[in-house]
Design an enzyme around this catalytic site. Structure first.
Site, PDB file in Angstrom:
ATOM      1  N   SER A  13     -59.025-106.106 -57.394  1.00 28.12           N
ATOM      2  CA  SER A  13     -59.142-107.406 -58.793  1.00 28.12           C
ATOM      3  C   SER A  13     -60.261-107.228 -59.506  1.00 28.12           C
ATOM      4  CB  SER A  13     -59.647-108.059 -57.176  1.00 28.12           C
ATOM      5  OG  SER A  13     -61.341-107.586 -56.667  1.00 28.12           O
ATOM      6  N   MET A  92     -63.155 -94.801 -55.256  1.00 29.60           N
ATOM      7  CA  MET A  92     -64.151 -94.097 -54.041  1.00 29.60           C
ATOM      8  C   MET A  92     -64.443 -92.111 -54.459  1.00 29.60           C
ATOM      9  SD  MET A  92     -63.971 -97.068 -52.811  1.00 29.60           S
ATOM     10  CE  MET A  92     -65.223 -96.325 -51.187  1.00 29.60           C
ATOM     11  N   HIS A 111     -71.141-102.303 -58.538  1.00 29.06           N
ATOM     12  CA  HIS A 111     -71.709-101.846 -57.234  1.00 29.06           C
ATOM     13  C   HIS A 111     -71.556-103.208 -56.731  1.00 29.06           C
ATOM     14  CE1 HIS A 111     -72.595 -99.705 -54.095  1.00 29.06           C
ATOM     15  NE2 HIS A 111     -73.567-100.312 -53.887  1.00 29.06           N
ATOM     16  N   ASP A 143     -74.897 -91.876 -64.281  1.00 23.19           N
ATOM     17  CA  ASP A 143     -75.497 -90.779 -64.744  1.00 23.19           C
ATOM     18  C   ASP A 143     -75.089 -89.669 -63.855  1.00 23.19           C
ATOM     19  OD1 ASP A 143     -76.895 -90.735 -62.493  1.00 23.19           O
ATOM     20  OD2 ASP A 143     -78.688 -91.449 -63.932  1.00 23.19           O
ATOM     21  N   GLY A 146     -76.823 -89.232 -59.013  1.00 23.50           N
ATOM     22  CA  GLY A 146     -76.814 -89.815 -57.072  1.00 23.50           C
ATOM     23  C   GLY A 146     -76.137 -90.533 -56.971  1.00 23.50           C
TER      24      GLY A 146
HETATM   25  C1  GRF Z   1     -66.058-103.834 -55.625  1.00 19.78           C
HETATM   26  O1  GRF Z   1     -66.356-104.601 -54.541  1.00 19.78           O
HETATM   27  C2  GRF Z   1     -66.886-102.636 -56.602  1.00 19.78           C
HETATM   28  O2  GRF Z   1     -68.047-103.344 -56.508  1.00 19.78           O
HETATM   29  C3  GRF Z   1     -66.506-101.480 -55.404  1.00 19.78           C
HETATM   30  O3  GRF Z   1     -64.846-101.713 -55.123  1.00 19.78           O
HETATM   31  C4  GRF Z   1     -64.774-102.634 -54.863  1.00 19.78           C
HETATM   32  C5  GRF Z   1     -63.300-102.440 -55.419  1.00 19.78           C
HETATM   33  O4  GRF Z   1     -62.328-103.947 -55.179  1.00 19.78           O
HETATM   34  N1  GRF Z   1     -66.863-100.559 -56.090  1.00 19.78           N
HETATM   35  P1  GRF Z   1     -61.781-104.199 -56.113  1.00 19.78           P
HETATM   36  O5  GRF Z   1     -60.247-103.051 -55.692  1.00 19.78           O
HETATM   37  O6  GRF Z   1     -62.099-104.287 -57.730  1.00 19.78           O
HETATM   38  O7  GRF Z   1     -60.776-105.484 -55.358  1.00 19.78           O
END
Ligand code: GRF
Length: 201
Positions: A13, A92, A111, A143, A146
């Site tokens: 999305s 991920m 995030h 960066d 972490g």
């Molecule tokens: C989002 O909530 C983003 O903040 C996180 O992963 C999710 C990805 O959602 N890093 P989408 O695949 O863009 O719908």
């Protein structure tokens, strides 16, 4: 016009929001390529529907990061499509040295919390578990020091309501993400071109 590469593992999305922002001209850039580590990621179908070159490069070893040989394949594809700025949109995997240095200072991530609170997985669930009254979303530079660290570019708050389930809160945060990410990218591009102009003087 800047060329953006998007890495995404999920439904896409945020990718969709970025596509709409560049298509409407709100963000002056072009999405040159989308890469996913997951063959059934919705992000790949979205890229396909928008005629954006897209690839799946899997990490068969099921790690939280990509091993160097796989990272190299990502870098090759990104370079082949002349990517200048990398947007992580629900990717991920933790980026390691090769990708970080190939796009140093030019990797953005979104995030679903107000960092530095609640880095890592399921930030919306962490927000509910801690009983905070506001959470939100953050776009930051990556960066590599972490998890979800790096200079914060933009944030937006979202209320956490007493009756919220993790899913409902996540949906509310995501809605906000879809305006925040394009805006942060637009600001980052403006900042980068100002700096480049400054360097030429
Ligand atoms: C989002 O909530 C983003 O903040 C996180 O992963 C999710 C990805 O959602 N890093 P989408 O695949 O863009 O719908």
């Amino acid at each position: 016009m800047a060329v953006i590469g998007v890495l995404a593992s999920g439904k896409g999305s945020n990718l969709q929001a970025l596509i709409e922002a560049v298509t409407s001209g709100m963000v002056s850039a072009r999405i040159g390529v989308v890469i996913s580590d997951h063959p059934t990621a919705g992000a790949l179908s979205i890229a396909c529907a928008s005629a954006i070159p897209h690839y799946c490069i899997e990490e068969p070893r099921r790690r939280t990061f990509l091993l160097p040989d796989i990272e190299k394949q990502y870098i090759e594809r990104l370079r082949e499509h002349r990517v200048e700025i990398l947007c992580l949109a629900g990717f991920m995997r933790i980026l390691k040295e090769d990708l970080l240095s190939a796009f140093s200072g030019k990797i953005l991530n979104i995030h679903p919390s107000l960092l530095p609170s609640f880095p890592g997985l399921e930030a919306w669930r962490q927000a509910i578990e801690h009983g905070v009254k506001f959470s939100g979303c953050t776009v930051h530079l990556v960066d590599g020091k972490g998890i979800d660290t790096g200079r914060i570019l933009l944030q937006a708050p979202v209320p956490v309501l007493p009756e919220d389930s993790p899913e409902i809160l996540h949906r509310r945060i995501q809605k906000k993400e879809h305006t925040l990410y394009p805006l942060a990218l637009k600001l980052f591009l403006a900042e980068s071109s100002l700096l480049a102009g400054g360097e030429k003087k």
